[in-house]
Design a protein around this motif. Structure first.
Motif, PDB file in Angstrom:
ATOM      1  N   SER A 234      43.148  63.073  65.225  1.00 44.22           N
ATOM      2  CA  SER A 234      44.089  64.174  65.441  1.00 44.22           C
ATOM      3  C   SER A 234      43.994  65.196  64.321  1.00 44.22           C
ATOM      4  O   SER A 234      43.962  64.837  63.130  1.00 44.22           O
ATOM      5  CB  SER A 234      45.520  63.651  65.513  1.00 44.22           C
ATOM      6  N   LEU A 235      43.982  66.468  64.697  1.00 41.21           N
ATOM      7  CA  LEU A 235      43.922  67.545  63.705  1.00 41.21           C
ATOM      8  C   LEU A 235      45.224  67.655  62.921  1.00 41.21           C
ATOM      9  O   LEU A 235      45.244  68.243  61.842  1.00 41.21           O
ATOM     10  CB  LEU A 235      43.615  68.868  64.412  1.00 41.21           C
ATOM     11  N   TRP A 236      46.309  67.087  63.454  1.00 38.75           N
ATOM     12  CA  TRP A 236      47.568  67.102  62.703  1.00 38.75           C
ATOM     13  C   TRP A 236      47.425  66.367  61.370  1.00 38.75           C
ATOM     14  O   TRP A 236      48.098  66.713  60.391  1.00 38.75           O
ATOM     15  CB  TRP A 236      48.694  66.465  63.521  1.00 38.75           C
ATOM     16  N   ALA A 237      46.579  65.341  61.338  1.00 36.09           N
ATOM     17  CA  ALA A 237      46.427  64.529  60.123  1.00 36.09           C
ATOM     18  C   ALA A 237      45.868  65.341  58.949  1.00 36.09           C
ATOM     19  O   ALA A 237      46.486  65.392  57.876  1.00 36.09           O
ATOM     20  CB  ALA A 237      45.566  63.302  60.408  1.00 36.09           C
ATOM     21  N   PRO A 238      44.701  66.012  59.091  1.00 35.80           N
ATOM     22  CA  PRO A 238      44.228  66.827  57.969  1.00 35.80           C
ATOM     23  C   PRO A 238      45.134  68.021  57.683  1.00 35.80           C
ATOM     24  O   PRO A 238      45.226  68.461  56.535  1.00 35.80           O
ATOM     25  CB  PRO A 238      42.832  67.279  58.408  1.00 35.80           C
ATOM     26  N   MET A 239      45.811  68.552  58.706  1.00 35.77           N
ATOM     27  CA  MET A 239      46.771  69.637  58.448  1.00 35.77           C
ATOM     28  C   MET A 239      47.868  69.164  57.509  1.00 35.77           C
ATOM     29  O   MET A 239      48.223  69.857  56.542  1.00 35.77           O
ATOM     30  CB  MET A 239      47.396  70.115  59.762  1.00 35.77           C
ATOM     31  N   LEU A 240      48.422  67.989  57.798  1.00 39.26           N
ATOM     32  CA  LEU A 240      49.492  67.451  56.958  1.00 39.26           C
ATOM     33  C   LEU A 240      48.990  67.148  55.558  1.00 39.26           C
ATOM     34  O   LEU A 240      49.657  67.473  54.565  1.00 39.26           O
ATOM     35  CB  LEU A 240      50.053  66.185  57.613  1.00 39.26           C
ATOM     36  N   MET A 241      47.820  66.545  55.445  1.00 43.24           N
ATOM     37  CA  MET A 241      47.264  66.210  54.136  1.00 43.24           C
ATOM     38  C   MET A 241      46.957  67.472  53.337  1.00 43.24           C
ATOM     39  O   MET A 241      47.189  67.536  52.120  1.00 43.24           O
ATOM     40  CB  MET A 241      45.998  65.368  54.326  1.00 43.24           C
ATOM     41  N   HIS A 242      46.444  68.483  53.992  1.00 41.25           N
ATOM     42  CA  HIS A 242      46.158  69.777  53.369  1.00 41.25           C
ATOM     43  C   HIS A 242      47.449  70.407  52.854  1.00 41.25           C
ATOM     44  O   HIS A 242      47.514  70.935  51.730  1.00 41.25           O
ATOM     45  CB  HIS A 242      45.481  70.677  54.396  1.00 41.25           C
ATOM     46  N   ALA A 243      48.506  70.354  53.671  1.00 45.27           N
ATOM     47  CA  ALA A 243      49.797  70.922  53.268  1.00 45.27           C
ATOM     48  C   ALA A 243      50.365  70.195  52.053  1.00 45.27           C
ATOM     49  O   ALA A 243      50.895  70.834  51.127  1.00 45.27           O
ATOM     50  CB  ALA A 243      50.784  70.851  54.431  1.00 45.27           C
ATOM     51  N   LEU A 244      50.250  68.872  52.038  1.00 49.75           N
ATOM     52  CA  LEU A 244      50.726  68.095  50.895  1.00 49.75           C
ATOM     53  C   LEU A 244      49.963  68.461  49.624  1.00 49.75           C
ATOM     54  O   LEU A 244      50.548  68.600  48.546  1.00 49.75           O
ATOM     55  CB  LEU A 244      50.583  66.600  51.179  1.00 49.75           C
ATOM     56  N   PHE A 245      48.655  68.622  49.759  1.00 53.40           N
ATOM     57  CA  PHE A 245      47.823  68.972  48.601  1.00 53.40           C
ATOM     58  C   PHE A 245      48.218  70.341  48.043  1.00 53.40           C
ATOM     59  O   PHE A 245      48.365  70.508  46.826  1.00 53.40           O
ATOM     60  CB  PHE A 245      46.348  68.969  48.999  1.00 53.40           C
ATOM     61  N   ASN A 246      48.384  71.319  48.928  1.00 56.37           N
ATOM     62  CA  ASN A 246      48.764  72.657  48.473  1.00 56.37           C
ATOM     63  C   ASN A 246      50.158  72.672  47.860  1.00 56.37           C
ATOM     64  O   ASN A 246      50.400  73.356  46.855  1.00 56.37           O
ATOM     65  CB  ASN A 246      48.697  73.647  49.636  1.00 56.37           C
ATOM     66  N   ALA A 247      51.085  71.930  48.456  1.00 52.22           N
ATOM     67  CA  ALA A 247      52.444  71.870  47.921  1.00 52.22           C
ATOM     68  C   ALA A 247      52.431  71.257  46.522  1.00 52.22           C
ATOM     69  O   ALA A 247      53.104  71.764  45.606  1.00 52.22           O
ATOM     70  CB  ALA A 247      53.338  71.054  48.845  1.00 52.22           C
ATOM     71  N   LEU A 248      51.653  70.190  46.338  1.00 53.68           N
ATOM     72  CA  LEU A 248      51.566  69.554  45.021  1.00 53.68           C
ATOM     73  C   LEU A 248      50.939  70.500  44.007  1.00 53.68           C
ATOM     74  O   LEU A 248      51.363  70.548  42.840  1.00 53.68           O
ATOM     75  CB  LEU A 248      50.752  68.267  45.119  1.00 53.68           C
ATOM     76  N   SER A 249      49.950  71.266  44.423  1.00 55.47           N
ATOM     77  CA  SER A 249      49.308  72.231  43.521  1.00 55.47           C
ATOM     78  C   SER A 249      50.310  73.273  43.037  1.00 55.47           C
ATOM     79  O   SER A 249      50.320  73.640  41.856  1.00 55.47           O
ATOM     80  CB  SER A 249      48.137  72.925  44.229  1.00 55.47           C
ATOM     81  N   LEU A 250      51.163  73.748  43.945  1.00 51.52           N
ATOM     82  CA  LEU A 250      52.176  74.726  43.557  1.00 51.52           C
ATOM     83  C   LEU A 250      53.177  74.121  42.581  1.00 51.52           C
ATOM     84  O   LEU A 250      53.566  74.755  41.587  1.00 51.52           O
ATOM     85  CB  LEU A 250      52.911  75.246  44.794  1.00 51.52           C
ATOM     86  N   ILE A 251      53.594  72.900  42.847  1.00 48.39           N
ATOM     87  CA  ILE A 251      54.558  72.234  41.964  1.00 48.39           C
ATOM     88  C   ILE A 251      53.955  71.996  40.583  1.00 48.39           C
ATOM     89  O   ILE A 251      54.580  72.272  39.548  1.00 48.39           O
ATOM     90  CB  ILE A 251      55.024  70.904  42.585  1.00 48.39           C
ATOM     91  N   LEU A 252      52.717  71.490  40.545  1.00 39.29           N
ATOM     92  CA  LEU A 252      52.065  71.211  39.276  1.00 39.29           C
ATOM     93  C   LEU A 252      51.827  72.481  38.465  1.00 39.29           C
ATOM     94  O   LEU A 252      51.881  72.462  37.236  1.00 39.29           O
ATOM     95  CB  LEU A 252      50.738  70.488  39.509  1.00 39.29           C
ATOM     96  N   SER A 253      51.540  73.572  39.149  1.00 39.84           N
ATOM     97  CA  SER A 253      51.275  74.833  38.433  1.00 39.84           C
ATOM     98  C   SER A 253      52.497  75.298  37.654  1.00 39.84           C
ATOM     99  O   SER A 253      52.352  76.025  36.657  1.00 39.84           O
ATOM    100  CB  SER A 253      50.836  75.919  39.419  1.00 39.84           C
ATOM    101  N   LEU A 254      53.685  74.884  38.083  1.00 42.24           N
ATOM    102  CA  LEU A 254      54.911  75.255  37.357  1.00 42.24           C
ATOM    103  C   LEU A 254      55.303  74.203  36.341  1.00 42.24           C
ATOM    104  O   LEU A 254      55.808  74.540  35.258  1.00 42.24           O
ATOM    105  CB  LEU A 254      56.054  75.454  38.358  1.00 42.24           C
ATOM    106  N   THR A 255      55.074  72.920  36.660  1.00 41.31           N
ATOM    107  CA  THR A 255      55.538  71.856  35.779  1.00 41.31           C
ATOM    108  C   THR A 255      54.478  71.383  34.783  1.00 41.31           C
ATOM    109  O   THR A 255      54.803  70.923  33.689  1.00 41.31           O
ATOM    110  CB  THR A 255      56.006  70.654  36.601  1.00 41.31           C
TER     111      THR A 255
END
Length: 260
Positions: A234-255
């Motif tokens: 399912s394409l939903w799986a890499p979409m979700l994993m991609h979203a998690l990765f980008n969200a973590l990158s944004l959080i780490l860039s601030l913290t």
């Protein structure tokens, strides 16, 4: 001593475990067909080639210097990516290709799929971190972050940050996974085989971000996203994993900017 060194040693150990995990997933694919590519035909080869050439031209144009990020460029990128997705869906629909079946969008096995996404996400993080750290050290650009992250960290406008969150966590995963994993990889897999398709599309995915220190990390991330797509169906799986990765990158860039 570099204060990040103990962290990187730990990440190296975790990365080795992650590589073992993904190598096992890859071996399991050798005895299965994985995602179906029956809906793709020769018109898709032409479309995929033209789209890839367009991406390559953008990479060549951007190689002269760092990309300038602004609110208008973020919005324009989102509109362009969603426009490409709309075009691909329309082209498949005209030929009566059921893309929701082709990409497993109904995802009946979502419960086990979510578990695979979670484990795959945790397994790929240290690999990406180590690869990016090595590449940045070799390039002598360890302190250079991606332009979008620079814009994110420098901005104190809540609306600008909300726009970046929307682009990074929602638009980019949806659009990029549809284009790269769903379409380009699917077409390439049908005509050149799984391994060549995985490498070629992952290289293009990494290169389109036009950031040398992040290239190796993005390449292995793209490989992982493709494997997760194949495993879950399912394409939903890499979409979700991609979203998690980008969200973590944004959080780490601030913290923790240095690690990000």
């Amino acid at each position: 001593m570099d204060p990040l060194m103990p962290v990187m040693v730990l990440l190296a150990v975790l990365a080795a475990a992650g590589l073992v995990y993904y190598s096992r997933l890859w071996r399991s694919l050798q005895t299965s067909e994985g995602i179906s590519t029956e809906g793709f035909a020769r018109p898709d080869v032409i479309t995929a080639c033209l789209l890839s050439l367009w991406f390559i031209s953008l990479i060549a144009q951007s190689s002269g210097g760092p990309m300038q990020v602004s609110v208008s460029t973020i919005i324009a990128s989102g509109v362009i990516y969603l426009g490409i997705v709309g075009f691909l869906l329309a082209a498949l629909s005209v030929r009566k290709v059921a893309y929701w079946n082709l990409w497993g969008l109904r995802w009946p096995g979502w419960k086990s799929g979510l578990r695979t996404v979670g484990i795959g996400f945790l397994a790929i993080l240290p690999i990406v971190a180590v690869m990016q750290w090595i590449a940045a050290s070799l390039a002598g650009q360890g302190k250079e972050s991606q332009p979008l992250l620079d814009f994110w960290m420098a901005s104190d406008n809540p609306m600008h940050r909300l726009l970046i969150v929307g682009m990074a966590v929602f638009v980019a995963p949806l659009a990029e996974e549809t284009i790269f994993r769903g379409y380009l990889y699917g077409v390439a897999k049908k005509y050149v085989g799984r391994a060549w398709a995985l490498v070629a599309v992952s290289l293009l995915f990494a290169a389109i971000h036009v950031h040398l220190p992040a290239f190796a990390g993005l390449f292995v991330l793209a490989v992982a996203l493709t494997v997760i797509f194949e495993i879950t169906g399912s394409l939903w799986a890499p979409m979700l994993m991609h979203a998690l990765f980008n969200a973590l990158s944004l959080i780490l860039s601030l913290t923790w900017p240095d690690l990000a």
